[in-house]
Design an enzyme around this catalytic site. Structure first.
Site, PDB file in Angstrom:
ATOM      1  N   SER A  10     -14.009  -3.482   0.454  1.00  0.00           N
ATOM      2  CA  SER A  10     -14.803  -2.757  -0.553  1.00  0.00           C
ATOM      3  C   SER A  10     -16.294  -2.996  -0.360  1.00  0.00           C
ATOM      4  O   SER A  10     -16.999  -3.395  -1.288  1.00  0.00           O
ATOM      5  CB  SER A  10     -14.380  -3.150  -1.975  1.00  0.00           C
ATOM      6  N   PRO A  11     -16.825  -2.738   0.841  1.00  0.00           N
ATOM      7  CA  PRO A  11     -18.248  -2.987   1.094  1.00  0.00           C
ATOM      8  C   PRO A  11     -19.175  -2.111   0.258  1.00  0.00           C
ATOM      9  O   PRO A  11     -20.357  -2.438   0.119  1.00  0.00           O
ATOM     10  CB  PRO A  11     -18.391  -2.669   2.587  1.00  0.00           C
ATOM     11  N   LEU A  12     -18.646  -1.025  -0.306  1.00  0.00           N
ATOM     12  CA  LEU A  12     -19.449  -0.160  -1.183  1.00  0.00           C
ATOM     13  C   LEU A  12     -19.025  -0.304  -2.641  1.00  0.00           C
ATOM     14  O   LEU A  12     -19.377   0.503  -3.482  1.00  0.00           O
ATOM     15  CB  LEU A  12     -19.348   1.302  -0.736  1.00  0.00           C
ATOM     16  N   GLY A  35     -16.145   0.117  -4.216  1.00  0.00           N
ATOM     17  CA  GLY A  35     -15.390   1.237  -4.761  1.00  0.00           C
ATOM     18  C   GLY A  35     -16.193   2.513  -4.910  1.00  0.00           C
ATOM     19  O   GLY A  35     -15.818   3.398  -5.683  1.00  0.00           O
ATOM     20  N   GLY A  36     -17.306   2.630  -4.192  1.00  0.00           N
ATOM     21  CA  GLY A  36     -18.143   3.826  -4.269  1.00  0.00           C
ATOM     22  C   GLY A  36     -19.403   3.634  -5.074  1.00  0.00           C
ATOM     23  O   GLY A  36     -20.280   4.508  -5.086  1.00  0.00           O
ATOM     24  N   TYR A  42       0.837  -1.204   0.000  1.00  0.00           N
ATOM     25  CA  TYR A  42       0.000   0.000   0.000  1.00  0.00           C
ATOM     26  C   TYR A  42       0.872   1.255   0.000  1.00  0.00           C
ATOM     27  O   TYR A  42       1.962   1.275   0.578  1.00  0.00           O
ATOM     28  CB  TYR A  42      -0.907   0.031   1.226  1.00  0.00           C
ATOM     29  N   GLY A  99     -23.909   6.262  -3.549  1.00  0.00           N
ATOM     30  CA  GLY A  99     -24.623   7.393  -4.139  1.00  0.00           C
ATOM     31  C   GLY A  99     -23.888   7.960  -5.333  1.00  0.00           C
ATOM     32  O   GLY A  99     -23.868   9.173  -5.545  1.00  0.00           O
ATOM     33  N   LEU A 148     -21.946   1.915  -4.442  1.00  0.00           N
ATOM     34  CA  LEU A 148     -23.119   1.886  -3.572  1.00  0.00           C
ATOM     35  C   LEU A 148     -23.168   3.060  -2.612  1.00  0.00           C
ATOM     36  O   LEU A 148     -23.923   3.046  -1.647  1.00  0.00           O
ATOM     37  CB  LEU A 148     -23.124   0.568  -2.782  1.00  0.00           C
TER      38      LEU A 148
END
Length: 336
Positions: free
Chosen positions: A219-221, A223-224, A61, A228, A226
């Site tokens: 990555s629960p969203l 990568g964005g 990273y 909005g 989910l």
């Protein structure tokens, strides 16, 4: 296995271990490039102040600056206060290429041990709480992998071993090989899991449950996607949401995401909080790895944890993002 006891809803056990971790894990993939060091330190301070004790990173990273940069940032933060190291459960990873040499990657005994020593130097610590294999290495036999990991545990440099991006059968193979050596094996698996990606439900989650392995969705969203993304794009403030994984998925799921954002509006809830609340509520999920860029993102995650979805909200999401096949685990999910 991961039941919250008493009034402590923020912390739980890491799989079958006695180690207590927060149900939100501060991921640091954005440190370097997207999040500068002063803001990164602010994020870590805020996380610890709010009860989040689990911090996840990887040796590679910070690659937007140089590989290893993020571990150095965390190391300087840890050095700023003598109390911090004992307060946090620190996780990092090994396996991705760290140089151009033939042996600068993978899960050979040589690379595992050398990479651990390098991570310890960058982090400025004597031990890593959770040392995770970033990807399975098909060229490395499990006896070789476990020999290296056992040595690091015996030396006190690693407390627990985890995996990341493993298939269900990889978890089984790893655990059976560890059992034959009287070694604990992996205690956690970090996997891509969210409303848009439900593959882990088929075999990975059942395997983890059978072996007492904690599940840490990353990555629960997505990568964005989910969070909005359509609204943010219209308002000219989509950053991560308009790139990479999110942008690629949006091309195929545009209609679904339109309906998702409208559904969240019907709920009176922010899309990011809805997506996080869904992942956090899934059976077998221990701690959700978030990749915030601001303290506000951490606050949103905490709010999602404190405000679970209703049965009706969950049912509507299940209709919009249905499980694979007939639902459930393999092979029942695809049997007719």
């Amino acid at each position: 296995m991961n039941t919250i006891t008493g009034d402590d809803r923020l912390h739980t056990r890491l799989g079958a271990t006695a180690l207590r971790v927060s149900r939100i894990c501060l991921g640091t993939v954005n440190f370097g490039g997207r999040v500068r060091e002063p803001e990164a330190r602010e994020l870590m301070d805020y996380a610890v102040d709010t009860g989040i004790n689990f911090i996840d990173t990887a040796d590679m990273y910070g690659w937007r600056e140089y590989k290893g940069y993020t571990e150095e940032v965390i190391g300087r933060w840890l050095a700023s206060s003598a109390a911090l190291r004992d307060q946090v459960v620190l996780a990092t990873k090994v396996g991705n290429p760290m140089g151009d040499g033939l042996n600068d990657q993978g899960l050979s005994a040589r690379h595992i041990i050398a990479a651990c020593e390098a991570s310890l130097r960058r982090l400025g610590t004597e031990w890593i709480d959770l040392y995770q294999m970033h990807h399975v290495d098909r060229d490395a036999g499990w006896d070789e992998v476990w020999q290296a990991m056992e040595l690091l545990v015996q030396q006190g440099k690693v407390r627990y071993v985890g995996s990341s991006n493993f298939a269900g059968w990889d978890v089984v193979a790893a655990q059976e090989a560890a059992k034959a050596r009287n070694f604990v094996g992996v205690v956690s698996e970090q996997c891509l899991y969210n409303l848009a990606v439900r593959y882990p439900e088929l075999e990975l989650l059942p395997a983890a449950r059978a072996y007492g392995v904690a599940v840490l969705p990353w990555s629960p969203l997505h990568g964005g996607l989910l969070s909005g993304v359509l609204r943010k794009t219209a308002e000219g403030r989509a950053v991560k949401s308009a790139q990479g994984r999110s942008a690629a998925a949006l091309e195929q799921m545009h209609s679904t995401i339109e309906r998702y954002e409208q559904m969240c509006a019907d709920f009176g809830r922010d899309p990011a909080q809805v997506g996080l609340a869904w992942v956090m509520s899934r059976p077998g999920v221990t701690s959700t790895v978030i990749g915030p860029r601001t303290p506000g993102h951490v606050k949103d995650a905490l709010h999602a944890l404190e405000s679970p979805l209703s049965d009706d909200e969950t049912a509507r999401l299940e209709e919009l993002f249905p499980p694979i096949g007939r639902g459930g685990t393999a092979p029942d999910a695809w049997l007719t």
